[in-house]
Write a protein that holds these residues in place. Structure first.
Motif, PDB file in Angstrom:
ATOM      1  N   LEU A  39       0.827  -1.206   0.000  1.00  0.00           N
ATOM      2  CA  LEU A  39       0.000   0.000   0.000  1.00  0.00           C
ATOM      3  C   LEU A  39       0.859   1.253   0.000  1.00  0.00           C
ATOM      4  CD1 LEU A  39      -2.771  -1.045   2.568  1.00  0.00           C
ATOM      5  CD2 LEU A  39      -2.983  -0.934   0.070  1.00  0.00           C
ATOM      6  N   VAL A  40       1.916   1.242   0.794  1.00  0.00           N
ATOM      7  CA  VAL A  40       2.847   2.380   0.862  1.00  0.00           C
ATOM      8  C   VAL A  40       3.506   2.599  -0.492  1.00  0.00           C
ATOM      9  CG1 VAL A  40       5.106   3.039   1.825  1.00  0.00           C
ATOM     10  CG2 VAL A  40       3.255   2.293   3.343  1.00  0.00           C
ATOM     11  N   LYS A  41       3.980   1.527  -1.109  1.00  0.00           N
ATOM     12  CA  LYS A  41       4.642   1.656  -2.415  1.00  0.00           C
ATOM     13  C   LYS A  41       3.674   2.157  -3.488  1.00  0.00           C
ATOM     14  CE  LYS A  41       6.633  -2.498  -1.697  1.00  0.00           C
ATOM     15  NZ  LYS A  41       7.417  -3.724  -1.990  1.00  0.00           N
ATOM     16  N   ILE A  42       2.454   1.672  -3.441  1.00  0.00           N
ATOM     17  CA  ILE A  42       1.457   2.119  -4.419  1.00  0.00           C
ATOM     18  C   ILE A  42       1.138   3.597  -4.211  1.00  0.00           C
ATOM     19  CG2 ILE A  42      -0.965   1.889  -5.124  1.00  0.00           C
ATOM     20  CD1 ILE A  42      -0.615  -1.168  -4.371  1.00  0.00           C
ATOM     21  N   ARG A  43       0.889   4.000  -2.967  1.00  0.00           N
ATOM     22  CA  ARG A  43       0.478   5.400  -2.725  1.00  0.00           C
ATOM     23  C   ARG A  43       1.586   6.377  -3.095  1.00  0.00           C
ATOM     24  NH1 ARG A  43      -2.363   8.769  -4.109  1.00  0.00           N
ATOM     25  NH2 ARG A  43      -2.857  10.543  -2.767  1.00  0.00           N
ATOM     26  N   ALA A  44       2.823   6.107  -2.710  1.00  0.00           N
ATOM     27  CA  ALA A  44       3.922   6.999  -3.078  1.00  0.00           C
ATOM     28  C   ALA A  44       4.060   7.068  -4.592  1.00  0.00           C
ATOM     29  CB  ALA A  44       5.228   6.536  -2.439  1.00  0.00           C
ATOM     30  N   SER A  45       3.920   5.935  -5.253  1.00  0.00           N
ATOM     31  CA  SER A  45       4.048   5.888  -6.708  1.00  0.00           C
ATOM     32  C   SER A  45       2.935   6.675  -7.396  1.00  0.00           C
ATOM     33  CB  SER A  45       4.049   4.437  -7.189  1.00  0.00           C
ATOM     34  OG  SER A  45       5.141   3.737  -6.626  1.00  0.00           O
ATOM     35  N   GLN A  46       1.725   6.613  -6.853  1.00  0.00           N
ATOM     36  CA  GLN A  46       0.623   7.411  -7.393  1.00  0.00           C
ATOM     37  C   GLN A  46       0.926   8.904  -7.259  1.00  0.00           C
ATOM     38  OE1 GLN A  46      -2.531   5.919  -4.922  1.00  0.00           O
ATOM     39  NE2 GLN A  46      -3.269   4.486  -6.493  1.00  0.00           N
ATOM     40  N   ILE A  47       1.361   9.307  -6.073  1.00  0.00           N
ATOM     41  CA  ILE A  47       1.655  10.722  -5.822  1.00  0.00           C
ATOM     42  C   ILE A  47       2.738  11.220  -6.771  1.00  0.00           C
ATOM     43  CG2 ILE A  47       2.669  12.336  -4.152  1.00  0.00           C
ATOM     44  CD1 ILE A  47       1.323  10.544  -1.953  1.00  0.00           C
ATOM     45  N   ASN A  48       3.753  10.403  -6.986  1.00  0.00           N
ATOM     46  CA  ASN A  48       4.894  10.805  -7.810  1.00  0.00           C
ATOM     47  C   ASN A  48       4.651  10.621  -9.305  1.00  0.00           C
ATOM     48  OD1 ASN A  48       6.612  11.643  -5.705  1.00  0.00           O
ATOM     49  ND2 ASN A  48       7.132   9.517  -5.247  1.00  0.00           N
ATOM     50  N   GLY A  49       3.513  10.083  -9.670  1.00  0.00           N
ATOM     51  CA  GLY A  49       3.210   9.880 -11.090  1.00  0.00           C
ATOM     52  C   GLY A  49       4.101   8.845 -11.745  1.00  0.00           C
ATOM     53  N   CYS A  50       4.513   7.834 -10.973  1.00  0.00           N
ATOM     54  CA  CYS A  50       5.381   6.788 -11.517  1.00  0.00           C
ATOM     55  C   CYS A  50       4.529   5.608 -11.973  1.00  0.00           C
ATOM     56  CB  CYS A  50       6.400   6.330 -10.475  1.00  0.00           C
ATOM     57  SG  CYS A  50       7.538   5.084 -11.140  1.00  0.00           S
ATOM     58  N   GLY A  51       4.226   5.590 -13.265  1.00  0.00           N
ATOM     59  CA  GLY A  51       3.409   4.524 -13.824  1.00  0.00           C
ATOM     60  C   GLY A  51       4.054   3.157 -13.682  1.00  0.00           C
ATOM     61  N   PHE A  52       5.373   3.094 -13.884  1.00  0.00           N
ATOM     62  CA  PHE A  52       6.074   1.809 -13.796  1.00  0.00           C
ATOM     63  C   PHE A  52       5.904   1.198 -12.410  1.00  0.00           C
ATOM     64  CE2 PHE A  52       9.755  -0.901 -13.031  1.00  0.00           C
ATOM     65  CZ  PHE A  52       9.719  -1.719 -14.154  1.00  0.00           C
ATOM     66  N   CYS A  53       6.155   1.977 -11.358  1.00  0.00           N
ATOM     67  CA  CYS A  53       6.051   1.447  -9.996  1.00  0.00           C
ATOM     68  C   CYS A  53       4.598   1.201  -9.597  1.00  0.00           C
ATOM     69  CB  CYS A  53       6.730   2.374  -8.999  1.00  0.00           C
ATOM     70  SG  CYS A  53       8.539   2.376  -9.133  1.00  0.00           S
ATOM     71  N   THR A  54       3.680   2.057 -10.040  1.00  0.00           N
ATOM     72  CA  THR A  54       2.261   1.829  -9.750  1.00  0.00           C
ATOM     73  C   THR A  54       1.818   0.513 -10.375  1.00  0.00           C
ATOM     74  OG1 THR A  54       1.840   4.211  -9.620  1.00  0.00           O
ATOM     75  CG2 THR A  54      -0.075   2.778  -9.935  1.00  0.00           C
ATOM     76  N   ASP A  55       2.203   0.283 -11.614  1.00  0.00           N
ATOM     77  CA  ASP A  55       1.897  -0.973 -12.304  1.00  0.00           C
ATOM     78  C   ASP A  55       2.489  -2.158 -11.540  1.00  0.00           C
ATOM     79  OD1 ASP A  55       1.060  -2.691 -14.497  1.00  0.00           O
ATOM     80  OD2 ASP A  55       3.122  -2.607 -15.243  1.00  0.00           O
ATOM     81  N   MET A  56       3.764  -2.070 -11.217  1.00  0.00           N
ATOM     82  CA  MET A  56       4.458  -3.168 -10.543  1.00  0.00           C
ATOM     83  C   MET A  56       3.804  -3.505  -9.210  1.00  0.00           C
ATOM     84  SD  MET A  56       8.316  -3.331  -8.979  1.00  0.00           S
ATOM     85  CE  MET A  56       9.178  -3.473 -10.518  1.00  0.00           C
ATOM     86  N   HIS A  57       3.597  -2.502  -8.379  1.00  0.00           N
ATOM     87  CA  HIS A  57       3.168  -2.789  -7.016  1.00  0.00           C
ATOM     88  C   HIS A  57       1.685  -3.117  -6.913  1.00  0.00           C
ATOM     89  CE1 HIS A  57       7.141  -2.362  -5.662  1.00  0.00           C
ATOM     90  NE2 HIS A  57       7.243  -1.173  -6.240  1.00  0.00           N
ATOM     91  N   THR A  58       0.854  -2.611  -7.814  1.00  0.00           N
ATOM     92  CA  THR A  58      -0.536  -3.065  -7.805  1.00  0.00           C
ATOM     93  C   THR A  58      -0.616  -4.520  -8.258  1.00  0.00           C
ATOM     94  OG1 THR A  58      -0.928  -2.090  -9.989  1.00  0.00           O
ATOM     95  CG2 THR A  58      -1.611  -0.791  -8.072  1.00  0.00           C
ATOM     96  N   LYS A  59       0.185  -4.879  -9.252  1.00  0.00           N
ATOM     97  CA  LYS A  59       0.189  -6.281  -9.714  1.00  0.00           C
ATOM     98  C   LYS A  59       0.789  -7.206  -8.660  1.00  0.00           C
ATOM     99  CE  LYS A  59       0.208  -5.332 -14.665  1.00  0.00           C
ATOM    100  NZ  LYS A  59       1.055  -5.264 -15.898  1.00  0.00           N
ATOM    101  N   ASP A  60       1.877  -6.776  -8.017  1.00  0.00           N
ATOM    102  CA  ASP A  60       2.463  -7.602  -6.954  1.00  0.00           C
ATOM    103  C   ASP A  60       1.478  -7.789  -5.805  1.00  0.00           C
ATOM    104  OD1 ASP A  60       4.862  -7.999  -8.294  1.00  0.00           O
ATOM    105  OD2 ASP A  60       5.975  -6.509  -7.126  1.00  0.00           O
ATOM    106  N   ALA A  61       0.777  -6.715  -5.438  1.00  0.00           N
ATOM    107  CA  ALA A  61      -0.197  -6.800  -4.342  1.00  0.00           C
ATOM    108  C   ALA A  61      -1.340  -7.738  -4.714  1.00  0.00           C
ATOM    109  CB  ALA A  61      -0.718  -5.406  -4.001  1.00  0.00           C
TER     110      ALA A  61
END
Length: 157
Positions: A39-61
């Motif tokens: 959840l932490v990785k997803i939220r920070a990635s959303q705030i920072n506009g990092c599509g790669f990390c948002t994709d990765m961490h939502t799929k990992d979760a």
């Protein structure tokens, strides 16, 4: 779209990220709950506009069993009823720790105290480290325009 740099193939990048990845692995094996970590990785990635990390961490979760409902509500966690008080404290700390320029003094005493009510010292160390590491990765991926959408869970394991 291609990334500006191929950090996965560059020898210097491999040397640098070996150490960052090691830190991430240590944090991942802490007693901080795995769901909270994602959840932490997803939220920070959303705030920072990092599509790669948002994709990765939502799929990992999702791969680890997180529900679609909770994943869809991370961006609106304050209004959602599906997160525990501990998760909410971690998400607040994540937001304030990610948006440090938005408030004088960075993270508020209230946000820290709320997180400290739910997490022991080792878990707080893991939470702080995790917020720092995901912000590092977000910034790298945004800088190099790392494309999003093709990540497969376990790809970097």
């Amino acid at each position: 779209m291609d990334a500006r740099l191929n950090i996965f193939a560059n020898p210097l990048a491999q040397k640098v990220f070996k150490h960052v990845n090691s830190a991430g692995a240590v944090l991942g094996h802490s007693t901080l709950p795995a769901a909270t970590q994602e959840l932490v990785k997803i939220r920070a990635s959303q705030i920072n506009g990092c599509g790669f990390c948002t994709d990765m961490h939502t799929k990992d979760a999702a791969h680890a069993g997180e529900t679609a409902q909770r994943l869809h509500l991370v961006a609106a966690w304050r209004e959602a009823t599906v997160f525990t008080e501990a998760e909410r404290a971690a998400l607040e700390l994540t937001e304030q720790g990610t948006r440090i320029a938005d408030a004088a003094g960075g993270v508020s005493d209230e946000a820290w105290a709320e997180a400290a009510k739910h997490y022991d010292e080792d878990q707080l160390v893991a939470l702080v480290g995790l917020i720092a590491v995901i912000n590092l990765y977000n910034r790298i991926n945004v800088l190099i325009r790392q494309p999003a959408g093709d990540y497969v869970p376990g790809q970097f394991a």
